[in-house]
Design an enzyme around this catalytic site. Sequence first.
Site, PDB file in Angstrom:
ATOM      1  N   GLY A  46       0.743  -1.239  -0.084  1.00  0.00           N
ATOM      2  CA  GLY A  46       0.130  -0.082  -0.052  1.00  0.00           C
ATOM      3  C   GLY A  46       0.851   1.162  -0.050  1.00  0.00           C
ATOM      4  O   GLY A  46       1.994   1.422   0.423  1.00  0.00           O
ATOM      5  N   GLN A  51       2.855  10.114   1.247  1.00  0.00           N
ATOM      6  CA  GLN A  51       4.178   9.455   1.392  1.00  0.00           C
ATOM      7  C   GLN A  51       4.976   9.761   0.212  1.00  0.00           C
ATOM      8  O   GLN A  51       6.114   9.510   0.186  1.00  0.00           O
ATOM      9  CB  GLN A  51       3.870   7.767   1.524  1.00  0.00           C
ATOM     10  CG  GLN A  51       3.349   7.385   2.609  1.00  0.00           C
ATOM     11  CD  GLN A  51       3.347   5.981   2.883  1.00  0.00           C
ATOM     12  OE1 GLN A  51       2.279   5.089   2.069  1.00  0.00           O
ATOM     13  NE2 GLN A  51       4.125   5.237   3.534  1.00  0.00           N
ATOM     14  N   CYS A  99       5.879  -0.067   7.301  1.00  0.00           N
ATOM     15  CA  CYS A  99       5.575   1.156   6.751  1.00  0.00           C
ATOM     16  C   CYS A  99       6.692   1.757   5.807  1.00  0.00           C
ATOM     17  O   CYS A  99       7.682   1.795   6.246  1.00  0.00           O
ATOM     18  CB  CYS A  99       5.086   2.357   7.702  1.00  0.00           C
ATOM     19  SG  CYS A  99       4.546   3.951   6.777  1.00  0.00           S
ATOM     20  N   LEU A 100       6.495   2.057   4.599  1.00  0.00           N
ATOM     21  CA  LEU A 100       7.600   2.335   3.813  1.00  0.00           C
ATOM     22  C   LEU A 100       8.104   3.902   3.946  1.00  0.00           C
ATOM     23  O   LEU A 100       9.123   4.267   3.714  1.00  0.00           O
ATOM     24  CB  LEU A 100       6.986   2.333   2.165  1.00  0.00           C
ATOM     25  CG  LEU A 100       6.567   1.193   1.714  1.00  0.00           C
ATOM     26  CD1 LEU A 100       5.915   1.371   0.261  1.00  0.00           C
ATOM     27  CD2 LEU A 100       7.618  -0.130   1.619  1.00  0.00           C
ATOM     28  N   HIS A 141      -4.275   0.926   7.747  1.00  0.00           N
ATOM     29  CA  HIS A 141      -2.994   1.501   7.550  1.00  0.00           C
ATOM     30  C   HIS A 141      -2.906   2.710   6.667  1.00  0.00           C
ATOM     31  O   HIS A 141      -2.555   3.700   6.904  1.00  0.00           O
ATOM     32  CB  HIS A 141      -1.859   0.398   7.218  1.00  0.00           C
ATOM     33  CG  HIS A 141      -0.322   0.847   7.342  1.00  0.00           C
ATOM     34  ND1 HIS A 141       0.395   0.641   8.103  1.00  0.00           N
ATOM     35  CD2 HIS A 141       0.188   1.762   6.398  1.00  0.00           C
ATOM     36  CE1 HIS A 141       1.718   1.157   7.952  1.00  0.00           C
ATOM     37  NE2 HIS A 141       1.323   2.199   6.832  1.00  0.00           N
ATOM     38  N   GLU A 142      -3.396   2.314   5.367  1.00  0.00           N
ATOM     39  CA  GLU A 142      -3.332   3.338   4.369  1.00  0.00           C
ATOM     40  C   GLU A 142      -4.200   4.692   4.654  1.00  0.00           C
ATOM     41  O   GLU A 142      -3.814   5.573   4.482  1.00  0.00           O
ATOM     42  CB  GLU A 142      -3.681   2.937   3.063  1.00  0.00           C
ATOM     43  CG  GLU A 142      -2.689   1.698   2.593  1.00  0.00           C
ATOM     44  CD  GLU A 142      -0.992   2.164   2.898  1.00  0.00           C
ATOM     45  OE1 GLU A 142      -0.708   3.371   2.460  1.00  0.00           O
ATOM     46  OE2 GLU A 142      -0.390   1.255   3.100  1.00  0.00           O
ATOM     47  N   HIS A 145      -2.798   7.060   7.003  1.00  0.00           N
ATOM     48  CA  HIS A 145      -1.884   8.064   6.416  1.00  0.00           C
ATOM     49  C   HIS A 145      -2.744   9.293   5.982  1.00  0.00           C
ATOM     50  O   HIS A 145      -2.208  10.443   5.930  1.00  0.00           O
ATOM     51  CB  HIS A 145      -1.345   7.481   5.066  1.00  0.00           C
ATOM     52  CG  HIS A 145       0.069   6.663   5.596  1.00  0.00           C
ATOM     53  ND1 HIS A 145       1.038   7.162   6.098  1.00  0.00           N
ATOM     54  CD2 HIS A 145       0.270   5.177   5.447  1.00  0.00           C
ATOM     55  CE1 HIS A 145       1.786   6.195   6.170  1.00  0.00           C
ATOM     56  NE2 HIS A 145       1.581   5.142   5.865  1.00  0.00           N
TER      57      HIS A 145
HETATM   58 NI    NI Z   1       2.817   3.256   5.835  1.00  0.00          NI
END
Ligand code: NI
Length: 188
Positions: A46, A51, A99-100, A141-142, A145
């Site tokens: 995701g 991000q 998480c990226l 999670h997304e 964000h």
């Molecule tokens: Ni993330």
Amino acid sequence: MAVLPIRITGDPVLHRPAAPVTVFDETLRALVADMFETMDAAPGVGLAAPQVGVDARLFVYGWTDEEGTAWRGVAINPELWLSPTELGELDPETESEGCLSIPGERFPLRRARRAILRGVDLDERPFEIVAEGWLARIFQHEYDHLDGVLYADRLEEPHAKAVARIIRKNGWGSPGRSWTPGVDDIDA
Ligand code: NI
């Protein structure tokens, strides 16, 4: 299409609510295409617009479930309904997420088992997905964000302290840090 730099925790765009999408044009289409490419290159399941430094309420996701069903799409201006969160001990094996924007780390976090995601696609067509398990976790999670919330913000002790230590140790937590999949040597 292009792989975009991914902002690392500490960048202000990750820590404030994003603005609703109002213009559905070629620029938006190109952004979403680049986000899919960036997510796949990372690789991740995701990626939310903040991000990649874009103040917009949208995310992409891509994940194949245990039955081999590929879930892949974009959620624009989404809403999310959640089942009540269950109590009990966290299982690091099955409940750890990453998480990226905090690359290379994973910590256990309790999420709702079921979620209903509603939003629109690039053609402003409404959709609804009833998700369970890992897909429900991805959506939570997304979606977070888009409200400026990272999973690190939700961790309980001792994990909250552990992630804070890692952020300090890596010199993250300040504006302007990013990494680019395929360019920077980060094991996400
Ligand atoms: Ni993330």
